[in-house]
Design a protein around this motif. Structure first.
Motif, PDB file in Angstrom:
ATOM      1  N   LYS A   7      23.203 -22.565  -1.214  1.00 38.25           N
ATOM      2  CA  LYS A   7      22.284 -23.569  -1.747  1.00 38.25           C
ATOM      3  C   LYS A   7      21.238 -22.951  -2.672  1.00 38.25           C
ATOM      4  CE  LYS A   7      23.054 -26.799   1.967  1.00 38.25           C
ATOM      5  NZ  LYS A   7      22.700 -27.209   3.300  1.00 38.25           N
ATOM      6  N   ASP A  10      12.784 -24.772  -2.061  1.00 39.58           N
ATOM      7  CA  ASP A  10      12.202 -24.481  -0.756  1.00 39.58           C
ATOM      8  C   ASP A  10      12.557 -23.041  -0.385  1.00 39.58           C
ATOM      9  OD1 ASP A  10      11.224 -24.488   1.784  1.00 39.58           O
ATOM     10  OD2 ASP A  10      12.503 -26.101   2.533  1.00 39.58           O
ATOM     11  N   ASP A  61      13.671 -19.677   1.186  1.00 38.47           N
ATOM     12  CA  ASP A  61      14.365 -19.315   2.433  1.00 38.47           C
ATOM     13  C   ASP A  61      13.499 -18.347   3.242  1.00 38.47           C
ATOM     14  OD1 ASP A  61      14.693 -17.461   0.284  1.00 38.47           O
ATOM     15  OD2 ASP A  61      16.177 -16.385   1.481  1.00 38.47           O
ATOM     16  N   ASP A  80      10.396 -16.812   5.343  1.00 34.85           N
ATOM     17  CA  ASP A  80       9.564 -17.455   6.354  1.00 34.85           C
ATOM     18  C   ASP A  80       8.086 -17.323   5.996  1.00 34.85           C
ATOM     19  OD1 ASP A  80      11.663 -18.270   7.957  1.00 34.85           O
ATOM     20  OD2 ASP A  80      11.787 -16.307   8.943  1.00 34.85           O
ATOM     21  N   THR A 110      16.487 -19.009  -4.049  1.00 35.94           N
ATOM     22  CA  THR A 110      16.139 -19.194  -2.640  1.00 35.94           C
ATOM     23  C   THR A 110      17.225 -18.680  -1.687  1.00 35.94           C
ATOM     24  OG1 THR A 110      16.924 -21.446  -2.958  1.00 35.94           O
ATOM     25  CG2 THR A 110      14.547 -21.127  -2.981  1.00 35.94           C
ATOM     26  N   GLN A 111      17.958 -17.670  -2.152  1.00 37.99           N
ATOM     27  CA  GLN A 111      18.963 -17.006  -1.309  1.00 37.99           C
ATOM     28  C   GLN A 111      18.833 -15.504  -1.532  1.00 37.99           C
ATOM     29  OE1 GLN A 111      21.510 -18.385   0.760  1.00 37.99           O
ATOM     30  NE2 GLN A 111      20.421 -20.319   0.507  1.00 37.99           N
TER      31      GLN A 111
END
Ligand code: PLP
Length: 400
Positions: free
Chosen positions: A36, A41, A43, A45, A371-372
């Motif tokens: 994705k 957003d 990934d 934390d 985001t990966q």
């Protein structure tokens, strides 16, 4: 039983953009191992010290409404932080905490826009600005940006669109989806234009800590006589990986913040207390976590660009934020970005969004989120290369 006339009932809500995302998410639901690169957003934390501050705040009773503008220590810490990064000098009552920067856009639109007022927005650009304006019955004036200027908004592009009804000018710097940073000299020219035509500037600087190479963001409100006509929108979602905490802020002159505080109160009373305490830890705690994340995105950015270079696909230079805006048309396959995204998802199990979602006047570009992790990005780029090869094979067959 009578059927409701949904066309009449749903007057204010345009579903088209959201429907496209929903369609992509639906296709992804039925597939295994989708990579994705769609949503913005992270990934990554939320840093541990911020989570801990939230947990402690809950244990210590941060379970109530707060002051509508937000808790004073957080507003003071934000004012200090803005000053530390070369921004304007704000008092604590010139900062308003909102449940996400996105809600800030709607608060601004509902507070400042009368029906028929014009709001100038860069296209492509983060689309809730348009939605917020439309819901206020304002007129959205779109400035089409192109690859020729690396999708940078310039004063020269804006000026011909200014009319008697122009009220707000939106600057998104760095821009989502294009990843372009408006150079400081251009920001100065845009500020002069705003003064000349008596415009309010909304400066969305939510990605300002995430820039690459020599690119830096000049805060508009720091320029002479600009604080009184600028609302800076920012937040914690991107720089501190806090999307799920739903917290952002607006900074502006008191006489604009006060009416907006009433709208914010009507919407939400206040932003969740626990999120405010976590955000306070983000502002006052160690900042190396932001730099670490920035470096992580920088490595991912290079992995995506390397993959695109190998495929022979053009892209805008990603100067900030965490997106690469890639040019499907440069492949010369005669396909739209929308068709590309659908096949890439269905066949290659890689998700990304077409630029049309962000108001791109062409259907030529796709937004790839960083985001990966790099190893997943490398697999995504291999899958993308295979799908491009299938498109090329189709084109060859069609030509026979
Ligand atoms: N501004 C821009 C340019 C964005 O891309 C986003 C989210 O993607 C936001 C504002 C809103 O962020 P949030 O509501 O999570 O603070």
């Amino acid at each position: 039983m009578t059927t409701p006339n949904t066309a009449r009932l749903a007057k204010r809500v345009k579903l088209s953009d959201g429907a496209l995302i929903t369609k992509m998410l639906d296709i992804a639901e039925g597939l295994d191992d989708v990579i994705k690169l769609g949503r913005g957003d992270p990934d990554l934390d939320t840093p541990a010290h911020i989570i801990k501050a939230g947990q402690e705040a809950l244990a210590n009773g941060a379970t109530h409404y707060t002051h509508p503008l937000g808790i004073a220590p957080l507003r003071e810490a934000i004012a200090d932080n803005i000053r530390a990064y070369g921004g304007a000098d704000y008092a604590a009552d010139e900062i308003m905490i909102t449940p996400g920067g996105q809600q800030g856009m709607f608060i601004i639109a509902l507070s400042l826009l009368d029906p028929g007022d014009e709001i100038i927005v860069p296209c492509p650009g983060y689309n809730p600005y348009q939605q917020a304006a439309e819901m206020s019955d304002a007129v959205v004036v779109k400035i089409p940006m192109t690859l020729a200027t690396n999708f940078t908004l310039t004063a020269e592009m804006i000026e011909p669109h200014i009319t008697e009804r122009s009220k707000i000018l939106v600057l998104i710097n760095p821009n989502n989806p294009t990843g372009s940073v408006t150079p400081p000299d251009e920001v100065r020219k845009i500020a002069e234009l705003a003064k000349k035509h008596d415009l309010i500037v909304i400066s969305d600087e939510i990605y300002s800590r995430l820039t690459f190479g020599n690119n830096t963001v000049l805060p508009v409100a720091s320029l002479p006589d600009m604080k009184e006509r600028t609302i800076t929108l920012s937040g914690f979602s991107k720089a501190y990986a806090m999307t799920g905490w739903r917290i952002g802020y607006l900074a502006g002159p008191r006489d604009l913040i006060m009416p907006m505080s009433e709208v914010n109160h009507a919407f939400a009373i206040s932003t969740a207390a626990v999120s405010q305490h976590a955000a306070l830890a983000a502002m006052t705690g160690p900042q190396d976590c932001v730099e670490e994340m920035r470096q992580t995105y920088d490595a991912r950015r290079r992995a995506i660009c390397k993959g695109l270079d190998a495929i022979g696909m053009g892209y805008a230079e990603p100067q900030g934020a965490f997106y690469v805006y890639a040019n499907v048309a440069s492949l010369g396959l005669g396909i739209t970005a929308g068709a590309f995204c659908e096949r890439l998802l269905a066949e290659g199990r890689v998700m990304m969004y077409p630029g049309t979602i962000y108001g791109d006047h062409t259907d030529d570009f796709v937004r790839m989120s960083m985001t990966q992790p790099v190893d997943r990005i490398e697999i995504a780029m291999q899958r993308m290369a295979q799908v491009v090869e299938s498109f090329r094979a189709d084109a060859r067959t069609a030509a026979i």
